[in-house]
Design a protein around this motif. Structure first.
Motif, PDB file in Angstrom:
ATOM      1  N   ARG A 273       0.808  -1.317  -0.083  1.00  0.00           N
ATOM      2  CA  ARG A 273       0.032   0.075   0.073  1.00  0.00           C
ATOM      3  C   ARG A 273       0.718   1.231   0.088  1.00  0.00           C
ATOM      4  O   ARG A 273       0.518   2.358  -0.885  1.00  0.00           O
ATOM      5  CB  ARG A 273      -0.943   0.090   1.372  1.00  0.00           C
ATOM      6  CG  ARG A 273      -1.700   1.358   1.431  1.00  0.00           C
ATOM      7  CD  ARG A 273      -2.522   1.151   2.477  1.00  0.00           C
ATOM      8  NE  ARG A 273      -3.217   2.428   2.870  1.00  0.00           N
ATOM      9  CZ  ARG A 273      -4.382   2.960   3.500  1.00  0.00           C
ATOM     10  NH1 ARG A 273      -4.960   1.684   4.158  1.00  0.00           N
ATOM     11  NH2 ARG A 273      -4.912   3.949   3.991  1.00  0.00           N
TER      12      ARG A 273
ATOM     13  N   SER B 291       1.092   4.020  -3.059  1.00  0.00           N
ATOM     14  CA  SER B 291       0.463   5.207  -3.121  1.00  0.00           C
ATOM     15  C   SER B 291       1.688   6.420  -2.988  1.00  0.00           C
ATOM     16  O   SER B 291       1.214   7.473  -3.268  1.00  0.00           O
ATOM     17  CB  SER B 291      -0.231   5.147  -1.570  1.00  0.00           C
ATOM     18  OG  SER B 291      -1.419   4.659  -1.653  1.00  0.00           O
TER      19      SER B 291
ATOM     20  N   THR C 269      -7.429  -2.787   2.403  1.00  0.00           N
ATOM     21  CA  THR C 269      -5.987  -2.070   1.653  1.00  0.00           C
ATOM     22  C   THR C 269      -6.296  -1.903   0.505  1.00  0.00           C
ATOM     23  O   THR C 269      -5.862  -0.692   0.091  1.00  0.00           O
ATOM     24  CB  THR C 269      -4.866  -3.711   1.852  1.00  0.00           C
ATOM     25  OG1 THR C 269      -4.555  -3.650   3.185  1.00  0.00           O
ATOM     26  CG2 THR C 269      -3.644  -3.002   1.075  1.00  0.00           C
TER      27      THR C 269
ATOM     28  N   ILE D 241      -5.992   2.212  -0.865  1.00  0.00           N
ATOM     29  CA  ILE D 241      -5.203   2.856  -1.945  1.00  0.00           C
ATOM     30  C   ILE D 241      -5.807   3.612  -2.961  1.00  0.00           C
ATOM     31  O   ILE D 241      -5.624   4.354  -3.511  1.00  0.00           O
ATOM     32  CB  ILE D 241      -4.295   1.275  -2.543  1.00  0.00           C
ATOM     33  CG1 ILE D 241      -3.380   0.619  -1.620  1.00  0.00           C
ATOM     34  CG2 ILE D 241      -3.505   1.695  -3.872  1.00  0.00           C
ATOM     35  CD1 ILE D 241      -2.869  -0.472  -2.223  1.00  0.00           C
TER      36      ILE D 241
ATOM     37  N   GLU E 262      -6.911   7.188  -1.353  1.00  0.00           N
ATOM     38  CA  GLU E 262      -6.136   8.163  -0.752  1.00  0.00           C
ATOM     39  C   GLU E 262      -5.622   8.884  -1.947  1.00  0.00           C
ATOM     40  O   GLU E 262      -5.224   8.827  -2.922  1.00  0.00           O
ATOM     41  CB  GLU E 262      -4.731   7.114  -0.613  1.00  0.00           C
ATOM     42  CG  GLU E 262      -3.642   8.190   0.006  1.00  0.00           C
ATOM     43  CD  GLU E 262      -2.517   7.172   0.571  1.00  0.00           C
ATOM     44  OE1 GLU E 262      -1.506   8.014   1.374  1.00  0.00           O
ATOM     45  OE2 GLU E 262      -2.424   6.135   0.612  1.00  0.00           O
TER      46      GLU E 262
ATOM     47  N   THR F 105      -2.892   2.934 -11.321  1.00  0.00           N
ATOM     48  CA  THR F 105      -3.045   2.117 -10.088  1.00  0.00           C
ATOM     49  C   THR F 105      -4.303   1.990  -9.657  1.00  0.00           C
ATOM     50  O   THR F 105      -4.811   0.900  -9.178  1.00  0.00           O
ATOM     51  CB  THR F 105      -1.894   2.360  -9.113  1.00  0.00           C
ATOM     52  OG1 THR F 105      -0.462   2.052  -9.666  1.00  0.00           O
ATOM     53  CG2 THR F 105      -1.962   1.649  -7.772  1.00  0.00           C
ATOM     54  N   LYS F 106      -4.783   3.224  -9.566  1.00  0.00           N
ATOM     55  CA  LYS F 106      -6.232   3.142  -8.820  1.00  0.00           C
ATOM     56  C   LYS F 106      -7.085   2.447  -9.772  1.00  0.00           C
ATOM     57  O   LYS F 106      -8.159   1.802  -9.301  1.00  0.00           O
ATOM     58  CB  LYS F 106      -6.664   4.778  -8.762  1.00  0.00           C
ATOM     59  CG  LYS F 106      -5.703   5.308  -7.476  1.00  0.00           C
ATOM     60  CD  LYS F 106      -6.207   6.778  -7.295  1.00  0.00           C
ATOM     61  CE  LYS F 106      -5.315   7.328  -6.250  1.00  0.00           C
ATOM     62  NZ  LYS F 106      -5.344   6.705  -5.008  1.00  0.00           N
TER      63      LYS F 106
END
Length: 264
Positions: free
Chosen positions: A136, A140, A180, A184, A187, A205-206
């Protein structure tokens, strides 16, 4: 547990999908305008068809928050390789010198037919809370000033780790793992000093984690859109959710067509 392959293909797709997302933030600098190129010499051509002759396009996707007009190509680091050594192999060996747990994960993932002890060790790794937290933090806050082949390989390996951990249905740490993923995705780790390549990487990634969560638990994934309302991630999350729903619907439609036609 089947492993996810072709990491770099996924990288390309992730970046292409989200190339236009993240500089819509209030404090983000505007994207640089592309330099105009000299027009090509006029070439005689047929007149454009009348509007009535043109096929009506299907309903367009929602316009993503403006970022850059087009993504850059995935960075690469070329060099002298052995006869059967790829650039990815070279980069991975460099990564493994400082990331022993990623090296362990890669070993287990590449060895599909594990013995009982190997499977047990792999499951321990997939249910490791400290590995979740490390993953994580790394996803991030990549800590890189710009995108590179090495940073992309590490990012995709970490996403693959989360994917493998989630695909293990009997994972005793599944609730913590889902939490988790949500952390991520929600955030807001975009900083004003970040380069556009790094921002695109975070957005990719998101997107990939949202799609992964959506396929496991659609309602839980949709709830994240509501959680992002009123924040700087609101527009990004709405776009990711809409895009993911269309992708999944298209996949389901193609699967049904294959079943009707008997295509394996």
């Amino acid at each position: 547990m089947k492993s996810s392959k072709n990491m770099l293909v996924l990288a390309g797709l992730g970046v292409l999908v989200l190339a236009a997302m993240l500089l819509a933030r209030e404090d983000a600098p505007e994207a640089p305008a592309h330099e105009a190129t000299a027009p090509a010499p006029a070439v005689p051509s047929r007149p454009a068809p009348a509007p009535a002759e043109q096929a009506r396009p299907s309903a367009p996707l929602p316009k993503p928050p403006e970022l850059l007009a087009a993504p850059e190509e995935l960075p690469g680091e070329e060099g002298e390789h052995g006869e059967f050594t790829t650039t990815t192999d070279v980069v991975k060996q460099k990564i493994f010198k400082t990331e022993p747990r990623l090296a362990q994960f890669d070993y287990f993932r590449e060895h599909v037919l594990l013995d009982s002890n190997g499977r047990k060790d792999y499951q321990v790794l997939l249910a490791d809370r400290s590995m979740y937290e490390q993953t994580r933090s790394a996803l991030s806050h990549p800590g890189d000033d710009k995108d590179s082949m090495e940073s992309n390989v590490k990012r995709l390996m970490r996403i693959d780790y989360l994917r493998e951990a989630l695909s293990w249905k009997d994972n005793p740490e599944r609730p913590h793992l889902l939490s988790t993923l949500e952390g991520i995705i929600l955030e807001d780790s975009f900083e004003s000093g970040m380069g556009p390549e790094v921002k695109r990487s975070l957005a990719a990634t998101k997107f990939e984690l949202f799609e992964l969560l959506y396929k496991q638990d659609p309602e839980r994934a949709r709830a994240l859109v509501g959680s992002a309302r009123g924040t700087r991630l609101e527009k990004l999350m709405e776009y990711i959710a809409t895009r993911t729903q269309r992708i999944v619907a298209k996949e389901q439609d193609l699967s049904l067509q294959a079943q009707r036609t008997g295509t394996p």
